[in-house]
Design an enzyme around this catalytic site. Structure first.
Site: not given
Length: 190
Positions: A82-83, A86, A112-113, A132
């Site tokens: 997900g985000r 970050e 993923c991320h 991802y």
């Protein structure tokens, strides 16, 4: 499990529930969140666009305070996507936690991320892995070889996104089971 606001909903909920269902205790932590607080999730859907569609998901409870965690007390680590990765990768304590699991060669599952955190921690050199696809340049720059699909390399299990859950989680559970079989049983008290 390291989580944060706008982590991918399925990538938090499904691994948490699956690992609990097969008998593992899962602590969920987020920097600057106390046990009992929640993080907001995002639902990512793949509908044929150039990237995923993002919508607001659920509230996911953090059940352990990050500052109270000693990584040495844990058998494995899950880093969902997900985000959230970050910004989670900007916390030194998160990076130090990740480094502990790699230095101790404990099982790590990233999806993923999530590998953005691993790249920032500097632990990917020499690994074969996936993430991802948009994260591919970042993890390759961190020294790994890209594989297009769920990958197990030593202590690391990686997948591209939540559609990989069945294979990714099965591989991680197999790694956890193999790890527990190699540990010495505790001596009985006399």
């Amino acid at each position: 499990m390291i989580v944060g606001d706008f982590g991918e909903d399925y990538e938090l909920m499904v691994p948490y529930q699956t690992l609990e269902a097969v008998g593992h205790d899962v602590d969920t932590v987020c920097p600057e969140k106390e046990a009992g607080e929640t993080v907001k999730t995002a639902i990512h859907d793949f509908r044929g666009d150039q990237t995923y569609l993002e919508e607001r998901g659920h509230d996911f409870e953090v059940n352990t305070t990050f500052d109270a965690v000693d990584p040495a007390d844990y058998d494995a680590l899950v880093v969902p996507g997900g985000r959230a990765p970050e910004y989670l990768r900007t916390y030194d304590a998160v990076l130090d936690t990740v480094r502990h699991f790699f230095e101790a060669e404990k099982p790590v599952a990233a999806l993923c991320h999530g590998p953005q955190i691993l790249a920032a921690a500097g632990v990917l050199d020499g690994y074969e892995m996936t993430a991802y696809p948009a994260v591919r340049p970042e993890v390759e720059a961190a020294g790994c070889s890209w594989v297009d699909g769920v990958t197990v390399d030593g202590n690391l299990v990686t997948g591209q996104a939540w559609p990989d859950h069945p294979e990714w989680l099965a591989a991680f559970i197999d790694l956890l089971d193999a790890e527990s079989e190699t540990q010495e049983p505790a001596a009985a008290d006399d």
